[in-house]
Design a protein around this motif. Structure first.
Motif, PDB file in Angstrom:
ATOM      1  N   HIS A   8      -8.264  32.040 -44.475  1.00 18.58           N
ATOM      2  CA  HIS A   8      -9.132  31.072 -45.150  1.00 18.58           C
ATOM      3  C   HIS A   8      -9.408  29.830 -44.311  1.00 18.58           C
ATOM      4  CE1 HIS A   8     -10.684  28.683 -48.553  1.00 18.58           C
ATOM      5  NE2 HIS A   8      -9.882  27.718 -48.153  1.00 18.58           N
ATOM      6  N   SER A   9      -8.379  29.319 -43.657  1.00 24.91           N
ATOM      7  CA  SER A   9      -8.459  28.013 -43.000  1.00 24.91           C
ATOM      8  C   SER A   9      -8.740  28.140 -41.515  1.00 24.91           C
ATOM      9  CB  SER A   9      -7.141  27.257 -43.210  1.00 24.91           C
ATOM     10  OG  SER A   9      -7.012  26.177 -42.312  1.00 24.91           O
ATOM     11  N   GLY A  10      -9.506  27.177 -40.984  1.00 23.04           N
ATOM     12  CA  GLY A  10      -9.828  27.168 -39.570  1.00 23.04           C
ATOM     13  C   GLY A  10      -8.633  26.959 -38.662  1.00 23.04           C
ATOM     14  N   CYS A  11      -7.612  26.255 -39.146  1.00 22.55           N
ATOM     15  CA  CYS A  11      -6.429  25.988 -38.330  1.00 22.55           C
ATOM     16  C   CYS A  11      -5.295  26.989 -38.561  1.00 22.55           C
ATOM     17  CB  CYS A  11      -5.913  24.575 -38.586  1.00 22.55           C
ATOM     18  SG  CYS A  11      -6.828  23.299 -37.684  1.00 22.55           S
ATOM     19  N   LYS A  12      -5.396  27.804 -39.603  1.00 22.21           N
ATOM     20  CA  LYS A  12      -4.330  28.754 -39.914  1.00 22.21           C
ATOM     21  C   LYS A  12      -4.008  29.696 -38.758  1.00 22.21           C
ATOM     22  CE  LYS A  12      -1.435  30.753 -42.801  1.00 22.21           C
ATOM     23  NZ  LYS A  12      -0.198  30.059 -43.245  1.00 22.21           N
ATOM     24  N   PRO A  13      -4.993  30.230 -38.008  1.00 17.77           N
ATOM     25  CA  PRO A  13      -4.646  31.114 -36.886  1.00 17.77           C
ATOM     26  C   PRO A  13      -3.750  30.443 -35.849  1.00 17.77           C
ATOM     27  CG  PRO A  13      -6.956  31.364 -37.429  1.00 17.77           C
ATOM     28  CD  PRO A  13      -6.459  30.181 -38.221  1.00 17.77           C
ATOM     29  N   CYS A  14      -3.993  29.165 -35.597  1.00 16.94           N
ATOM     30  CA  CYS A  14      -3.168  28.446 -34.629  1.00 16.94           C
ATOM     31  C   CYS A  14      -1.752  28.245 -35.165  1.00 16.94           C
ATOM     32  CB  CYS A  14      -3.819  27.100 -34.305  1.00 16.94           C
ATOM     33  SG  CYS A  14      -3.378  26.447 -32.689  1.00 16.94           S
ATOM     34  N   GLN A  15      -1.655  27.964 -36.462  1.00 13.11           N
ATOM     35  CA  GLN A  15      -0.346  27.808 -37.092  1.00 13.11           C
ATOM     36  C   GLN A  15       0.437  29.115 -37.055  1.00 13.11           C
ATOM     37  OE1 GLN A  15      -1.685  26.433 -40.906  1.00 13.11           O
ATOM     38  NE2 GLN A  15      -2.170  24.376 -40.172  1.00 13.11           N
ATOM     39  N   MET A  16      -0.252  30.222 -37.299  1.00 13.35           N
ATOM     40  CA  MET A  16       0.405  31.532 -37.252  1.00 13.35           C
ATOM     41  C   MET A  16       0.870  31.864 -35.834  1.00 13.35           C
ATOM     42  SD  MET A  16      -2.042  33.707 -39.869  1.00 13.35           S
ATOM     43  CE  MET A  16      -1.060  35.216 -39.763  1.00 13.35           C
ATOM     44  N   ALA A  17       0.066  31.506 -34.840  1.00 13.84           N
ATOM     45  CA  ALA A  17       0.476  31.728 -33.454  1.00 13.84           C
ATOM     46  C   ALA A  17       1.694  30.876 -33.119  1.00 13.84           C
ATOM     47  CB  ALA A  17      -0.679  31.413 -32.509  1.00 13.84           C
ATOM     48  N   ALA A  18       1.698  29.638 -33.580  1.00  9.80           N
ATOM     49  CA  ALA A  18       2.836  28.747 -33.319  1.00  9.80           C
ATOM     50  C   ALA A  18       4.126  29.282 -33.924  1.00  9.80           C
ATOM     51  CB  ALA A  18       2.530  27.357 -33.861  1.00  9.80           C
ATOM     52  N   GLN A  19       4.013  29.946 -35.070  1.00 14.00           N
ATOM     53  CA  GLN A  19       5.188  30.503 -35.750  1.00 14.00           C
ATOM     54  C   GLN A  19       5.586  31.870 -35.219  1.00 14.00           C
ATOM     55  OE1 GLN A  19       3.745  30.385 -39.768  1.00 14.00           O
ATOM     56  NE2 GLN A  19       3.819  28.148 -39.869  1.00 14.00           N
ATOM     57  N   GLY A  20       4.798  32.419 -34.296  1.00 15.68           N
ATOM     58  CA  GLY A  20       5.138  33.705 -33.708  1.00 15.68           C
ATOM     59  C   GLY A  20       4.694  34.899 -34.523  1.00 15.68           C
ATOM     60  N   GLU A  21       3.867  34.680 -35.555  1.00 13.44           N
ATOM     61  CA  GLU A  21       3.384  35.803 -36.369  1.00 13.44           C
ATOM     62  C   GLU A  21       2.403  36.655 -35.580  1.00 13.44           C
ATOM     63  OE1 GLU A  21       2.361  34.826 -40.535  1.00 13.44           O
ATOM     64  OE2 GLU A  21       3.072  32.801 -40.066  1.00 13.44           O
ATOM     65  N   VAL A  22       1.630  36.017 -34.726  1.00 12.50           N
ATOM     66  CA  VAL A  22       0.725  36.696 -33.798  1.00 12.50           C
ATOM     67  C   VAL A  22       0.753  35.907 -32.492  1.00 12.50           C
ATOM     68  CG1 VAL A  22      -0.873  37.702 -35.499  1.00 12.50           C
ATOM     69  CG2 VAL A  22      -1.232  35.350 -34.699  1.00 12.50           C
ATOM     70  N   PRO A  23       0.394  36.544 -31.392  1.00  4.21           N
ATOM     71  CA  PRO A  23       0.363  35.774 -30.143  1.00  4.21           C
ATOM     72  C   PRO A  23      -0.921  34.982 -29.935  1.00  4.21           C
ATOM     73  CG  PRO A  23       0.020  38.099 -29.689  1.00  4.21           C
ATOM     74  CD  PRO A  23       0.302  37.999 -31.158  1.00  4.21           C
ATOM     75  N   ILE A  24      -2.024  35.368 -30.617  1.00  5.78           N
ATOM     76  CA  ILE A  24      -3.323  34.748 -30.332  1.00  5.78           C
ATOM     77  C   ILE A  24      -4.029  34.374 -31.635  1.00  5.78           C
ATOM     78  CG2 ILE A  24      -5.579  35.013 -29.231  1.00  5.78           C
ATOM     79  CD1 ILE A  24      -4.254  37.261 -27.513  1.00  5.78           C
ATOM     80  N   GLY A  25      -4.469  33.137 -31.724  1.00  6.81           N
ATOM     81  CA  GLY A  25      -5.265  32.679 -32.849  1.00  6.81           C
ATOM     82  C   GLY A  25      -6.575  32.098 -32.351  1.00  6.81           C
ATOM     83  N   ILE A  26      -7.684  32.552 -32.926  1.00 15.04           N
ATOM     84  CA  ILE A  26      -8.985  31.962 -32.614  1.00 15.04           C
ATOM     85  C   ILE A  26      -9.157  30.761 -33.538  1.00 15.04           C
ATOM     86  CG2 ILE A  26     -11.485  32.297 -32.594  1.00 15.04           C
ATOM     87  CD1 ILE A  26     -10.983  35.262 -32.066  1.00 15.04           C
ATOM     88  N   ALA A  27      -9.143  29.569 -32.974  1.00 10.96           N
ATOM     89  CA  ALA A  27      -9.218  28.340 -33.775  1.00 10.96           C
ATOM     90  C   ALA A  27      -9.944  27.286 -32.954  1.00 10.96           C
ATOM     91  CB  ALA A  27      -7.815  27.890 -34.181  1.00 10.96           C
ATOM     92  N   SER A  28      -9.310  26.153 -32.746  1.00 14.04           N
ATOM     93  CA  SER A  28      -9.854  25.109 -31.870  1.00 14.04           C
ATOM     94  C   SER A  28      -8.703  24.303 -31.313  1.00 14.04           C
ATOM     95  CB  SER A  28     -10.828  24.191 -32.629  1.00 14.04           C
ATOM     96  OG  SER A  28     -10.114  23.325 -33.476  1.00 14.04           O
TER      97      SER A  28
END
Length: 353
Positions: free
Chosen positions: A209-229
């Motif tokens: 949903h959120s534009g920053c969520k992919p980066c947060q997920m990458a930071a937590q190690g859920e995925v290695p890559i988040g398309i965000a800003s």
């Protein structure tokens, strides 16, 4: 007797002075107001904006209504018959332009001339506070664990080894997702752009949903890559997250965060369309300070500190100028006009994931 008379006269004069002071203060109290402002600003920035605004406007309280760009836009459209917001702040320009046909916003002449000309509307219905662009938030520790190379381009993300390793926001709700898609669509033939998104889709683990969520997920190690800003990553990096930012080599889509006054009395517009220097009436005057604030030095400094490109020319740095070189040419009117069609096409192709 003379002494008693003098004391009575002195008391009378003091009372008159106090009453006059109270009466004089009343108009200033009448200007005190609470204004409702719809915003898509990141949650961690709202306290900073509130503090900076309050320092200059102690007589005005802001009631923030915060959500991603898509829900804010839907809310504004739903309330068009009875507009509840006094102003919008930090909403994407693409979203704002898609409302222009509704006559949603009042004209207002900003006194500050330090704003980059392309970041203020000649028709005086919006002003940008900053710009931001797409980026890749990459968890380098997770890449090492999963034996994956560091991506350097948008094309790299379609490689088979990245299957299930990428998270992206949904353009249905996120302005950050939409700016990425506009970048792809406007930098190559349309069918080629949709073809790229089809290839990318195969490697997407989920859309969020959120534009920053992919980066947060990458930071937590859920995925290695988040398309965000890169604006999403600044706080995470400061907290010690193993995040590095990659600007794809082809260039990136971008957008501006803008402020505008909601016209709550469209029937009373001037027939000649002349912009007003300050709206009449206490609530309109209070709301107009949001535009003054959006164009102010404190907001520009918040932008620089959080990896945005400030709208003010006097706040630009070598780093912000360098970042702008990665921004692809974007026709924002075209992006706004095709917004609904783009989202509909994206939903048809990809929303099932």
């Amino acid at each position: 007797m003379n002494t008693i008379f003098c004391r009575i006269l002195a008391c009378f004069l003091v009372c008159c002075f106090v009453n006059a002071s109270v009466l004089t203060a009343m108009p200033f109290r009448a200007l005190a107001a609470e204004i409702t402002v719809y915003t898509a600003a990141e949650p961690e920035l709202l306290p900073l904006y509130s503090k900076a605004f309050q320092a200059k406007n102690p007589d005005i309280t802001i009631k923030w209504i915060r959500d991603s760009a898509g829900p804010i836009l839907a809310r504004l459209v739903a309330e068009n018959g009875a507009r509840k917001a006094d102003a919008i702040f930090a909403l994407s320009l693409t979203a704002v332009l898609s409302l222009q046909h509704l006559g949603m916003f009042s004209q207002y002449s900003l006194p500050d001339g330090a704003i980059t000309p392309t970041m203020r509307n000649p028709e005086k219905t919006w002003v940008a506070s900053n710009a931001w662009g797409a980026s890749l938030c990459v968890n380098t520790s997770e890449l090492e664990k999963r034996k994956l190379p560091l991506p350097q381009s948008w094309k790299d993300l379609t490689r088979p080894e990245y299957a299930g390793q990428i998270v992206m926001p949904s353009p249905v709700s996120s302005g950050t997702a939409l700016l990425s898609i506009n970048g792809w669509l406007q930098s190559q033939p349309e069918e080629a752009a949709w073809g790229y998104m089809e290839s990318l889709h195969k490697n997407i683990k989920m859309y969020v949903h959120s534009g920053c969520k992919p980066c947060q997920m990458a930071a937590q190690g859920e995925v290695p890559i988040g398309i965000a800003s890169d604006t999403c990553a600044r706080v995470l990096i400061e907290r010690g997250a193993p995040i590095t930012l990659v600007t794809p080599s082809e260039g990136v889509g971008w957008d501006m965060e803008v402020a505008a006054l909601v016209d709550k009395h469209p029937a009373s517009k001037k027939s000649d369309g002349e912009a007003i220097s300050a709206p009449q009436g206490s609530s309109e005057m209070a709301a107009s300070r949001i535009l003054d604030f959006a164009a102010s030095e404190p907001v520009a400094q918040i932008a620089v500190q959080h990896a945005y490109i400030p709208a003010r020319t006097d706040a630009q740095t070598e780093q912000t100028r360098l970042r702008q070189k990665s921004f692809l040419p974007i026709d924002f009117k075209k992006a706004a006009a095709s917004r609904d069609a783009i989202i509909a096409e994206w939903r048809k192709r990809f929303e099932q994931k």
